[in-house]
Every structure is written in structure tokens, then in C-alpha cells.
Design an enzyme around this catalytic site. Structure first.
Site, PDB file in Angstrom:
ATOM      1  N   GLU A 210       0.891  -1.174   0.000  1.00 44.08           N
ATOM      2  CA  GLU A 210       0.000   0.000   0.000  1.00 44.08           C
ATOM      3  C   GLU A 210       0.925   1.220   0.000  1.00 44.08           C
ATOM      4  O   GLU A 210       1.089   1.894  -1.013  1.00 44.08           O
ATOM      5  CB  GLU A 210      -0.906  -0.017   1.231  1.00 44.08           C
ATOM      6  CG  GLU A 210      -1.824   1.201   1.337  1.00 44.08           C
ATOM      7  CD  GLU A 210      -2.586   1.266   2.669  1.00 44.08           C
ATOM      8  OE1 GLU A 210      -2.168   0.616   3.644  1.00 44.08           O
ATOM      9  OE2 GLU A 210      -3.597   2.009   2.723  1.00 44.08           O
ATOM     10  N   ASP A 289     -12.075   1.859   4.430  1.00 41.63           N
ATOM     11  CA  ASP A 289     -12.590   2.633   5.580  1.00 41.63           C
ATOM     12  C   ASP A 289     -13.601   3.656   5.048  1.00 41.63           C
ATOM     13  O   ASP A 289     -13.294   4.858   4.961  1.00 41.63           O
ATOM     14  CB  ASP A 289     -11.421   3.344   6.277  1.00 41.63           C
ATOM     15  CG  ASP A 289     -10.367   2.363   6.755  1.00 41.63           C
ATOM     16  OD1 ASP A 289     -10.623   1.657   7.740  1.00 41.63           O
ATOM     17  OD2 ASP A 289      -9.303   2.280   6.110  1.00 41.63           O
TER      18      ASP A 289
END
Ligand code: ADE
Ligand code: ZN
Length: 349
Positions: A210, A289
Site C-alpha cells: 500500500e 474505511d
């Protein structure tokens, strides 16, 4: 089913079509689904002091420079969760999103170490989550798998202690995962944890590539023996790795809006997910999220349609991949794929 984005714009035609398909979401942190109104409500309930008084003030803080600046707010937000009713409401809110957006199967990351400083026991967390999950399973046949996710900024010994503490709750979880700050906390630090989880029969996934380099994806595969990679977008920096991922079909649970909000890419137009898809990798779309990153699963698809020109065929392949990559028994996977094919047959054109 809603066909509007959060900002009130209608979804594009491809996303409107995808909205009606049965889909799976495999990369979702339950604490990342805690929206500002619920956050403030629970902070007031437990008199947790926060530097924000209104929804607008909380949302104004959703302005991140990198992963760490997000994590600081994310852990503060999660600190308002204290009793089983809080966890019930949090899970109920997300499962309502699944119902609205046609997410028939979801795999949800639960991070017990986040609640430990507040003295909240895993039994309390699971009491609330299980109540909401049972209602959704019985109410509309929602399928849910929980992933026991560890915080990699903490020592491996702490993670091993949490793994052991979760032994009495083993049947609640399908897999383990590894999240939180990536750059200084490589996969190599967690080999004992993954060995112990494998011995206990958990499926294995980990965040890698990431913010961290492509080498972390290689290490997660070779040292931790993961079956799936969370994010994995920095695989684009290693062409040989891309070839290996295409032939092995090891899935990457990609989260486009998250990558833009956390500045992995400056703009959605730069995101490489469709190149990975077209090269034959098993990538799919996830929201990570959603409370913090501007939308749920369909908002991710809408942004890809708008800024990357995602076609219907690409969207459909991403949905098929979401079922291919799920941690479910093959019979259940076949049932989901049959449900998808039936929907396509029943709704031609
Ligand atoms: N925890 C919640 N969201 C995360 C992300 N995007 N990366 C790493 N850890 C996380
Ligand atoms: Zn994540």
C-alpha cells in the site's frame, strides 16, 4: 437500491448496472465504517473527550497526508467504542450498507488490539457484532466472514498474545490479517504469528504494497504464506511480480478511494487497477474505511467509471473476482457465482 453517490450525483450507467448485481466486499475495517454522527453519539454516551463537537468538524478532519495521519484519527474514533451495544450498532450500520448496495458476502476486519487500551474485552466486541450479524443472516441471508486483524506497529509478541486470547473465539473468524502502519513494519517481523495462525487453521491475508514497496508483497507471499494481499497496488513497480500474480491468481483486495485519500495516487485518474485487471490479476474493488474515504463500494465503482472509464465488462470481471477471492468453501463460491449468472440471465442488456 440507491443509485446516488454521497454527493447527490447519480451514478454513471455502469455503476447503476453494477449496483443491482450480487457482489462481495473483502477489505473493510469495521472501525473504518464508523461515521461521524455515530462517533459523536458514542463519544457523548461514554463522555469520551474529542477535539470535535459537530459532524462538520469531524468530517473536516478527513484530510489526510498519508496513512499515518489517517490512522491517528481512525484510532481516536475507535476509542469511543466501549460496550456490546456500541459494537452492535457499528456492525448493524455497515450491514445495512451491504443490503443497500447488493453486497451479499462481506469479509470484515476486526482489530481487538485497538480496543485493549480502553479495557474492552474481545467477548464484549463479539457479543455486539454477533448479534448484528445474526439479524442480517436471518433477515436477508447476508453472508459475513470476520478477519482477526493485527496491528503491525505493535510487537509480534503482543500479536501472538492476542491470537492466543482469541482461541476460545476461533469459530468466529475465517482468517487473520495484518494492518496499520506499513513502511517501518515489514512482513518479516510477523513470521511466528503467521505460522501460529496457520497451525490454528486460519486463512491468511496481510496488507502489503500500500505504502510499502513491492518487496513487501513478495515477502508476505514467501515468508508469511498469505493466500491474499490487501491493497498490493505497488506491485506495478515489479513487472516480474505482476507476471507471477497473474499466473497464480493470488488476489489483491484493491481500495481505489482509499489510495487517493491516503495520497498513494494524487488523483483517481492515475490509479492502475484496470491495468492490473486487464493483465489478468485477480483484483477486485473494496472500500477499506468508507466513513473516512468518501464512500462505500458503489462510490468506489462510480469514481472508477468517472475517472478511469471502467466498462461494464471490466466491472463484471471485478465482481466475479470478488467471489473468486472470498474465503468461503468452494460450494458456497459456486452458489454465489450461480446467483450472479442467474441475475445476468434474468436481466439481459
Ligand atoms: N487500517 C485501517 N485502514 C488501513 C489501511 N488503509 N492501511 C493499513 N491499515 C489500515
Ligand atoms: Zn485496509
Amino acid at each position: 437500491m440507491s443509485t446516488s453517490t454521497n454527493s447527490g450525483d447519480p451514478y454513471g450507467p455502469v455503476t447503476q448496472w453494477l449496483a443491482k448485481l450480487p457482489k462481495a466486499e473483502l477489505h473493510l475495517h469495521i472501525d473504518g465504517s464508523l461515521r461521524a454522527p455515530r462517533l459523536l453519539e458514542l463519544a457523548a454516551k461514554h463522555t469520551v473527550p474529542l477535539p470535535y463537537k459537530t459532524v462538520e468538524e469531524v468530517e473536516a478532519a478527513y484530510n489526510f497526508q498519508d496513512l499515518q495521519s489517517f490512522l491517528d484519527l481512525y484510532y481516536l474514533g475507535a476509542s469511543v467504542l466501549r460496550d456490546a451495544d456500541d459494537f452492535y450498532l457499528l456492525m448493524q450500520d455497515y450491514l445495512a450498507v451491504c443490503r443497500r448496495q447488493g453486497i451479499v458476502h462481506c469479509e470484515i476486519m476486526v482489530e481487538p488490539q485497538t480496543y485493549e487500551p480502553q479495557g474492552v474485552a474481545l467477548a464484549t466486541v463479539l457479543e455486539g457484532f454477533s448479534r448484528a450479524i445474526r439479524e442480517a443472516e436471518e433477515g436477508w441471508q447476508q453472508s459475513v466472514g470476520l478477519i482477526l486483524s493485527f496491528l503491525r506497529h505493535l510487537p509480534e509478541a503482543d500479536c501472538l498474545a492476542t491470537l492466543t486470547a482469541a482461541d476460545p473465539y476461533r469459530e468466529h473468524f475465517v482468517a487473520i490479517g495484518l494492518a496499520s502502519a506499513e513502511k517501518d513494519f515489514p512482513p518479516a517481523n510477523f513470521q511466528n504469528l503467521y505460522r501460529a495462525a496457520k497451525e490454528r487453521g486460519y486463512a491468511l491475508t496481510a496488507h502489503a504494497g500500500e505504502e510499502g514497496p513491492a518487496a513487501f508483497i513478495r515477502d508476505a507471499l514467501s515468508l508469511l504464506k498469505v493466500q491474499r494481499i490487501d491493497h498490493g497496488v505497488r506491485s506495478v513497480e515489479d513487472d516480474a511480480l505482476l507476471t507471477e500474480l497473474a499466473s497464480s491468481r493470488v488476489p489483491l483486495t484493491v481500495c481505489p478511494l482509499s489510495n487517493v485519500r491516503l495520497c498513494v495516487y494524487e488523483h483517481m485518474a492515475e490509479h492502475r487497477i484496470l491495468e492490473l485487471l486487464d493483465r489478468g490479476l485477480c483484483v477486485m474493488v473494496n472500500s477499506d474505511d468508507p466513513a473516512y474515504f468518501g464512500g462505500d463500494l458503489l462510490e468506489n465503482f462510480a469514481a472508477m467509471e468517472r475517472d478511469l472509464g471502467m466498462t461494464r465488462d471490466q466491472g463484471l470481471q471485478l465482481v466475479r473476482n470478488s467471489f473468486e477471492a472470498a474465503f468461503v468453501a468452494d460450494e458456497k463460491r459456486r452458489d454465489f457465482l450461480a446467483q450472479l449468472e442467474k441475475h445476468l440471465d434474468d436481466h439481459p442488456g
